[in-house]
Design a protein around this motif. Structure first.
Motif: not given
Length: 231
Positions: A197-206
């Motif tokens: 899988r490719t997982v994307k997580i927000p970097l800006n704390g939201k």
């Protein structure tokens, strides 16, 4: 006066663009590979961390265990004494540095203005510019961060889940990357056997981005998951 009005308009446009870009969300992208023999029948998921000899009495190891514990808690795992734990959880982690070379365009403009025609706006480049770009090779350091989580049954020693999370960026700190690695590794637990899988997580704390462990080692409360899985 006309040039002043154009300048003010350009400044307003650039300011609006900057505000728009500031509101955009940047993501940390992680590649996740899992191997699973999880049956999902257990009502109580008690576990204890286990360490290799070289990991014992290691403060960095303890810090990463606390980050992973936050993510395990989101999936009904509860830490227990090693004698009573149903599962044993082992961590493997590391970082590798590489150098990437990229051809970057460099633009050279004609310093001489084109013909000036009375009654027409001034053209700073004229009909002969800008010149086509030339390319210069530039090298950048990049860092690959890795976290492996291995879950085995305490009683039998059978491996039931083995997941690896890996991401690459210009950040040299494994500590800063670890919350994103742990969140990605446990995203959509349990994954099917052989899942990639490719997982994307927000970097800006939201959107529930992972929290970092404080310098003193105390872990923050487990946040709601903000991971987005890309097939």
């Amino acid at each position: 006066m006309k040039l002043d009005r154009l300048t003010r308009h350009a400044v307003r446009v650039l300011a609006a663009l900057a505000t728009l870009l500031a509101g955009c969300t940047t993501y940390v992208t992680t590649q996740v590979t899992a191997f699973s023999d999880w049956n999902g029948s257990d009502a109580t998921r008690t576990y204890a961390f286990t360490r290799a000899p070289e990991q014992k009495n290691n403060l960095e190891q303890a810090t990463y265990e606390q980050i992973v514990a936050n993510e395990l808690a989101l999936h009904a795992f509860r830490q227990a004494d090693a004698r009573d734990a149903r599962y044993l959880v082992a961590l493997a982690w590391g970082m590798r540095s590489d150098t990437v070379t990229v051809a970057q365009p460099v633009y050279y403009y004609n310093p001489w203005p084109g013909p000036y025609y009375w009654g027409r706006p001034f053209d700073p480049w004229g009909p002969w510019g800008p010149f086509p770009p030339t390319y210069v090779n530039q090298s950048y350091p990049v860092y690959t961060h890795l976290l492996g989580i291995r879950i085995t049954e305490h009683a039998s020693g059978k491996e039931v889940y083995n997941v690896t999370a890996r991401n690459t960026d210009e950040q040299s700190s494994l500590f800063a990357a670890m919350p994103f690695l742990a969140r990605s590794a446990m995203s959509d637990f349990p994954l099917s056997n052989g899942a990639v899988r490719t997982v994307k997580i927000p970097l800006n704390g939201k959107e529930g981005a992972p929290n970092e462990v404080a310098a003193g080692g105390a872990a923050p409360p487990a946040p709601a998951s903000g991971a987005k899985t890309v097939e």
